[in-house]
Design a protein around this motif. Sequence first.
Motif: not given
Length: 318
Positions: A2-8, A19-24, A30-31
């Motif tokens: 969780a701490p490294d994942v952004l939700l769009a 979608a979720i993406v790892e920071r950077g 996943a989308l």
Amino acid sequence: MAPDVLLALDYGGTKLSAAIVERGAHEWRALERVASPPQHDARYEQTTMCALARKLLGDATPAAMGISFGGPVDAARGRVILSHHIPGWEDTPLRDQWHAAFGAPVSVDNDANVAALGEYTFGAGHGGASLLYVTVSTGVGGGFVIGGKIYNGADAMAGEIGHTICDPRGPVCICGRRGCVEAMACGPAIVRDAGERLATNANAVTQLRELGGTRGNLTAADVARAANDGDELARAVMEDAARALGFGIGTAITLMNPVRVVIGGGVSKSGERWWRVVRASACSNTLPQMRVEIVPAALGDDAPLWGAVALAEGSIRE
Ligand SMILES: [Zn+2]
């Protein structure tokens, strides 16, 4: 994770995407994307979007969230003003609702602004200090990014290039005024103009007559295709639309002098000739000392989602 994942999230009017993406990272972890039924409301969109987010995240909490919304947004307060297409969105505290659900920082803005930020950060605007993004489809929208930030303006209305006027005696726009860029350059404007020319040029030889007359459901893509096939009537329609858009872009360039202008949306796939006319028209409506760097969008339908990633990242830094 969780701490490294952004939700769009992208509330697109006809579809909802999450979608979720790892920071950077520059690829989705996943989308999920679902088409909305024809008649639906804000409550349906919220329930569906929540389910998509839970499916992607499980019980985890993202480091931050970014949200693109297809309608006017008061970004500073994180509130949706309204949706022009979906009932029930009036004055919704979208940022606070999602913050309450996940406890993470949330940032929200309207789709043209967020797509502009997406192209600036991850797409065709990358590497420049300023960007004007223009999307041309059923309407003409736009967004400014200056120094890595969306420029919202005093009333959260900045970037409305579609409603700059290029012909005060031109066709009536949905905003009620005459000759806006949108009323002359968007997909429905292209179809309307083609229909009018078919009616007034009864003897013109054109492949649009069969498409528009018999089938009665001419599209802007049909007109673009015919123009690229050498159909003279279609070519005149596309060139006038491209000229109007280029004129509006030239006005914006004169005011803002951006490093780059990025054009996306379905109409921007109208071919090389359309692009040539847009660029030439923009060029003729700017000062000679200004750069006119007009390029196609790179992120396609994912531009608002990638912009939401950039918003999320920004909300962590704030
Ligand atoms: Zn208008």
